[in-house]
Design a protein around this motif. Structure first.
Motif, PDB file in Angstrom:
ATOM      1  N   TYR A  74     -32.272  15.565 -21.481  1.00  0.00           N
ATOM      2  CA  TYR A  74     -33.140  16.659 -21.102  1.00  0.00           C
ATOM      3  C   TYR A  74     -33.549  17.489 -22.314  1.00  0.00           C
ATOM      4  O   TYR A  74     -32.735  17.763 -23.193  1.00  0.00           O
ATOM      5  CB  TYR A  74     -32.436  17.571 -20.086  1.00  0.00           C
ATOM      6  CG  TYR A  74     -32.115  16.900 -18.780  1.00  0.00           C
ATOM      7  CD1 TYR A  74     -32.929  15.884 -18.284  1.00  0.00           C
ATOM      8  CD2 TYR A  74     -31.011  17.280 -18.029  1.00  0.00           C
ATOM      9  CE1 TYR A  74     -32.645  15.271 -17.084  1.00  0.00           C
ATOM     10  CE2 TYR A  74     -30.715  16.674 -16.818  1.00  0.00           C
ATOM     11  CZ  TYR A  74     -31.541  15.668 -16.359  1.00  0.00           C
ATOM     12  OH  TYR A  74     -31.261  15.069 -15.167  1.00  0.00           O
TER      13      TYR A  74
ATOM     14  N   ASN B  15     -38.977  16.447 -17.490  1.00  0.00           N
ATOM     15  CA  ASN B  15     -37.638  16.252 -18.033  1.00  0.00           C
ATOM     16  C   ASN B  15     -37.020  17.573 -18.480  1.00  0.00           C
ATOM     17  O   ASN B  15     -35.834  17.837 -18.273  1.00  0.00           O
ATOM     18  CB  ASN B  15     -37.697  15.272 -19.209  1.00  0.00           C
ATOM     19  CG  ASN B  15     -36.394  14.533 -19.404  1.00  0.00           C
ATOM     20  OD1 ASN B  15     -35.706  14.212 -18.440  1.00  0.00           O
ATOM     21  ND2 ASN B  15     -36.042  14.263 -20.642  1.00  0.00           N
ATOM     22  N   SER B  16     -37.844  18.419 -19.075  1.00  0.00           N
ATOM     23  CA  SER B  16     -37.354  19.730 -19.497  1.00  0.00           C
ATOM     24  C   SER B  16     -37.028  20.605 -18.289  1.00  0.00           C
ATOM     25  O   SER B  16     -36.061  21.372 -18.307  1.00  0.00           O
ATOM     26  CB  SER B  16     -38.391  20.420 -20.390  1.00  0.00           C
ATOM     27  OG  SER B  16     -37.883  21.619 -20.921  1.00  0.00           O
TER      28      SER B  16
ATOM     29  N   LYS C 231     -35.757  19.716 -15.571  1.00  0.00           N
ATOM     30  CA  LYS C 231     -34.451  19.337 -15.029  1.00  0.00           C
ATOM     31  C   LYS C 231     -33.306  20.055 -15.729  1.00  0.00           C
ATOM     32  O   LYS C 231     -32.206  20.174 -15.168  1.00  0.00           O
ATOM     33  CB  LYS C 231     -34.257  17.824 -15.131  1.00  0.00           C
ATOM     34  CG  LYS C 231     -35.207  17.013 -14.276  1.00  0.00           C
ATOM     35  CD  LYS C 231     -35.011  15.524 -14.544  1.00  0.00           C
ATOM     36  CE  LYS C 231     -36.046  14.680 -13.830  1.00  0.00           C
ATOM     37  NZ  LYS C 231     -35.903  13.245 -14.138  1.00  0.00           N
TER      38      LYS C 231
END
Length: 320
Positions: free
Chosen positions: A2, A38-39, A41
């Protein structure tokens, strides 16, 4: 892995405003969207709440850079796939971020009770709207019944569940005091404000874009008696119709004694709800303090709109 850059962005009002101006083209391209997702998350629950507050409505007026795709998340040990549909970008993007970012105190309560020894076996979602609350429980193997009379909600409801290989149990009726029929009114792009409470229609919903549809009403007593299903947990969000829902649940409250998560906004509504639940030996709590029940004055004057109620023979077994 992440990427934590959204954490840094959300700590700065200047960076947040800059991202608000530029996030649409980033979402419009698959690679940059994946990096953003993704970030996302890596965000804490409070950061997801802030992200929702700042970015959920960005497609409401302008759908430029809209896309077909998904927004992926995790709830407990389950992966969530939220479908994003270009033609309904204002709705599907908002709904995806609402899954974990809206009504944070309720979502944290859900997670706690699902981890507890008192994990509910049957969940009733009264006023399910697009099914995001229902989905969280069904993703954890809880038998879930979603009461939602508005047909405009069903397409995305079904898309969300299908994307995650689940099948919803949608009860296409409103819930009230007695079986019958009523008119559901809601703003064109805000189905979550839908109500059959005439007082709410006359005050809160004085708008030019109201849509009115005829709906059927059932009661929780009728449903449980007809199908032999008894809930451990009920969520009620019916825009001012909560007292009617409770009034039609005499046998449920008396015999099953489920935990109740509910919304209430006005002092008069709170007074009626307090009296009704007290008659069944229930106490009401704010999510920030589940050990100390509210007295009448504290409850009716509270600025909060979300509460939880539990029968006095039970304990709210959560860590919050």
């Amino acid at each position: 892995m992440y990427l934590p850059f959204l954490k840094f962005v959300l700590k700065s009002s200047k960076l947040t405003k800059l991202l608000q101006k530029n996030i649409k083209p980033l979402l419009g391209f698959k690679l940059s969207r994946a990096l953003l997702n993704n970030s996302y998350k890596s965000l804490s629950p409070k950061e997801k709440k802030r992200f929702h507050q700042k970015f959920a409505k960005i497609f409401r007026q302008d759908s430029s850079f809209a896309f077909n795709g998904t927004w992926n998340m995790r709830f407990m040990d389950s992966k969530i796939i939220a479908p994003i549909v270009k033609e309904n970008m204002w709705l599907t993007w908002d709904s995806a971020l609402s899954m974990l970012g809206h009504d944070l105190e309720i979502k944290l309560f859900y997670e706690d009770i699902l981890k507890s020894k008192d994990k509910p076996q049957v969940f009733f979602d009264v006023g399910a709207n697009y099914g995001t609350h229902s989905f969280l429980f069904q993703s954890q193997g809880v038998e879930t019944y979603s009461f939602e009379p508005n047909p405009r909600c069903y397409d995305y409801f079904n898309q969300l569940f299908k994307a995650n290989a689940l099948t919803p149990n949608i009860i296409k009726k409103a819930v009230g005091k007695t079986p019958g029929n009523a008119v559901l009114s809601f703003p064109n792009k805000e189905t979550w404000l839908g109500t059959i409470n005439q007082n709410v229609k006359d005050t809160v919903l004085k708008r030019n874009d109201l849509i009115n549809i005829d709906v059927e009403i059932t009661t929780l007593d009728t449903f449980t008696q007809d199908f032999g299903i008894n809930p451990d947990l009920i969520k009620i969000d019916t825009e001012g119709f909560e007292i009617d829902v409770l009034s039609g649940a005499y046998e449920v409250l008396k015999n099953t004694k489920p935990i109740i998560v509910f919304e209430s906004n006005t002092k008069d509504d709170k007074l009626a709800i307090f009296e009704k639940l007290s008659d069944f030996d229930y106490s009401i709590f704010e999510f920030k303090d589940l050990a100390n029940p509210l007295d009448l004055e504290t409850f009716t004057t509270s600025s909060k709109r979300n509460f939880v109620s539990c029968h006095n023979s039970k304990i709210l077994a959560t860590s919050n």
